[in-house]
Design an enzyme around this catalytic site. Sequence first.
Site, PDB file in Angstrom:
ATOM      1  N   GLY A 149       0.789  -1.230   0.000  1.00 59.17           N
ATOM      2  CA  GLY A 149       0.000   0.000   0.000  1.00 59.17           C
ATOM      3  C   GLY A 149       0.821   1.279   0.000  1.00 59.17           C
ATOM      4  N   GLU A 175       3.611   3.880   6.525  1.00 58.45           N
ATOM      5  CA  GLU A 175       2.433   2.999   6.490  1.00 58.45           C
ATOM      6  C   GLU A 175       1.424   3.514   5.475  1.00 58.45           C
ATOM      7  OE1 GLU A 175       0.983   0.431   7.248  1.00 58.45           O
ATOM      8  OE2 GLU A 175       1.838  -0.445   9.035  1.00 58.45           O
ATOM      9  N   ASP A 176       0.595   2.612   4.974  1.00 60.30           N
ATOM     10  CA  ASP A 176      -0.486   3.064   4.091  1.00 60.30           C
ATOM     11  C   ASP A 176      -1.660   3.583   4.922  1.00 60.30           C
ATOM     12  OD1 ASP A 176      -1.169   0.482   4.950  1.00 60.30           O
ATOM     13  OD2 ASP A 176      -1.773  -0.245   2.982  1.00 60.30           O
ATOM     14  N   ASP A 224      -5.531   1.689  10.830  1.00 62.08           N
ATOM     15  CA  ASP A 224      -6.948   1.475  11.071  1.00 62.08           C
ATOM     16  C   ASP A 224      -7.114   1.028  12.532  1.00 62.08           C
ATOM     17  OD1 ASP A 224      -9.620   1.140  10.038  1.00 62.08           O
ATOM     18  OD2 ASP A 224      -9.284  -0.995   9.877  1.00 62.08           O
ATOM     19  N   PHE A 241     -14.263   3.237   2.729  1.00 60.90           N
ATOM     20  CA  PHE A 241     -12.987   2.526   2.568  1.00 60.90           C
ATOM     21  C   PHE A 241     -12.202   3.239   1.475  1.00 60.90           C
ATOM     22  CE2 PHE A 241     -10.433  -1.077   1.025  1.00 60.90           C
ATOM     23  CZ  PHE A 241     -10.052  -1.677   2.210  1.00 60.90           C
ATOM     24  N   VAL A 242     -10.934   3.526   1.717  1.00 55.97           N
ATOM     25  CA  VAL A 242     -10.198   4.332   0.742  1.00 55.97           C
ATOM     26  C   VAL A 242      -9.346   3.470  -0.188  1.00 55.97           C
ATOM     27  CG1 VAL A 242     -10.197   6.586   1.836  1.00 55.97           C
ATOM     28  CG2 VAL A 242      -8.544   4.891   2.569  1.00 55.97           C
ATOM     29  N   ASP A 300      -5.359  -0.457  -2.069  1.00 56.10           N
ATOM     30  CA  ASP A 300      -6.164  -1.407  -2.840  1.00 56.10           C
ATOM     31  C   ASP A 300      -7.388  -1.874  -2.095  1.00 56.10           C
ATOM     32  OD1 ASP A 300      -4.771  -3.045  -0.879  1.00 56.10           O
ATOM     33  OD2 ASP A 300      -5.418  -4.769  -2.066  1.00 56.10           O
ATOM     34  N   ARG A 333      -5.055   0.215  -7.165  1.00 54.87           N
ATOM     35  CA  ARG A 333      -3.789   0.838  -6.716  1.00 54.87           C
ATOM     36  C   ARG A 333      -3.302   1.935  -7.649  1.00 54.87           C
ATOM     37  NH1 ARG A 333      -1.845  -2.238  -2.383  1.00 54.87           N
ATOM     38  NH2 ARG A 333      -1.978  -4.479  -2.599  1.00 54.87           N
TER      39      ARG A 333
HETATM   40  P1  IMP Z   1      -4.766  -2.285  11.007  1.00 56.80           P
HETATM   41  O1  IMP Z   1      -4.414  -0.872  11.433  1.00 56.80           O
HETATM   42  O2  IMP Z   1      -3.941  -3.335  11.660  1.00 56.80           O
HETATM   43  O3  IMP Z   1      -6.231  -2.543  11.141  1.00 56.80           O
HETATM   44  O4  IMP Z   1      -4.378  -2.512   9.487  1.00 56.80           O
HETATM   45  C1  IMP Z   1      -4.514  -1.586   8.565  1.00 56.80           C
HETATM   46  C2  IMP Z   1      -4.413  -2.319   7.245  1.00 56.80           C
HETATM   47  O5  IMP Z   1      -5.736  -2.614   6.781  1.00 56.80           O
HETATM   48  C3  IMP Z   1      -3.779  -1.400   6.222  1.00 56.80           C
HETATM   49  O6  IMP Z   1      -2.411  -1.684   6.072  1.00 56.80           O
HETATM   50  C4  IMP Z   1      -4.567  -1.691   4.985  1.00 56.80           C
HETATM   51  O7  IMP Z   1      -3.946  -2.709   4.228  1.00 56.80           O
HETATM   52  C5  IMP Z   1      -5.900  -2.207   5.456  1.00 56.80           C
HETATM   53  N1  IMP Z   1      -6.915  -1.146   5.408  1.00 56.80           N
HETATM   54  C6  IMP Z   1      -7.640  -0.660   6.439  1.00 56.80           C
HETATM   55  N2  IMP Z   1      -8.490   0.293   6.036  1.00 56.80           N
HETATM   56  C7  IMP Z   1      -8.260   0.429   4.708  1.00 56.80           C
HETATM   57  C8  IMP Z   1      -8.813   1.293   3.698  1.00 56.80           C
HETATM   58  O8  IMP Z   1      -9.701   2.140   3.932  1.00 56.80           O
HETATM   59  N3  IMP Z   1      -8.315   1.130   2.452  1.00 56.80           N
HETATM   60  C9  IMP Z   1      -7.353   0.231   2.117  1.00 56.80           C
HETATM   61  N4  IMP Z   1      -6.810  -0.575   3.027  1.00 56.80           N
HETATM   62  C10 IMP Z   1      -7.264  -0.489   4.306  1.00 56.80           C
HETATM   63 MG    MG Z   2      -1.925  -2.937   3.736  1.00 53.88          MG
END
Ligand code: IMP
Ligand code: MG
Length: 187
Positions: free
Chosen positions: A43, A98-99, A102, A154-155, A161, A167
């Site tokens: 990402g 980081e991408d 969440d 969701f972005v 992606d 992407r």
């Molecule tokens: P978390 O913070 O451990 O829940 O993980 C976050 C991961 O979930 C990110 O690295 C993304 O790959 C994926 N993710 C969560 N929300 C989104 C979104 O809105 N768009 C794309 N990927 C997301």
């Molecule tokens: Mg990811």
Amino acid sequence: MNLETPSVLFDEKRIRERLAELGGSISAAFEGSEICIVGHMKGCLVFVADLIRVIPLDTTCHFLTASALPGAGAGAACTDISYSSEVLYEGRHVLLVEDVVDTGITLNFLLDHIRDASPASLKVCALIDKPGRRKVDVTLDWAAFTLDEPETGFVVGYGLDYDEHYRGLPYIGTIPRPAAFSEGQQA
Ligand code: IMP
Ligand code: MG
């Protein structure tokens, strides 16, 4: 595959402007140091490519992927990290890119892993921060954009992606949160 067309959230101009601000702020924070940039693939790929071009300091670039056990399900903690090449963190000034942050579960795992290797400093820059969805308390040093889900959905795009699609969009767009991500599943 029949893909929904995302609504534009941040267009190319807005992203460019925000990147310029971030570059200035990150450069000021790391002034005089070489930055060891570590991008969380996939990402981060477009974000890192743009970020390194707005940071006029010496940077080295490395990439990792983090994964949960196969079949562990949505929201599972990561247990495994793979690198594209070896990274020697000890004594270095690290910027983890980081991408999306969440639930914070992934970032928390990555930070613990890097801290164990004794960097001189460790900072985090995310493309998207969703502080309202945290399950683990993590602190970001920078976020390009902070979003308030469920308002924004969701972005996707600009490297982000859904199931490997979207992407390549030059903007950051939004689609309704896919059911597979209802518990913050890894991508
Ligand atoms: P978390 O913070 O451990 O829940 O993980 C976050 C991961 O979930 C990110 O690295 C993304 O790959 C994926 N993710 C969560 N929300 C989104 C979104 O809105 N768009 C794309 N990927 C997301
Ligand atoms: Mg990811």
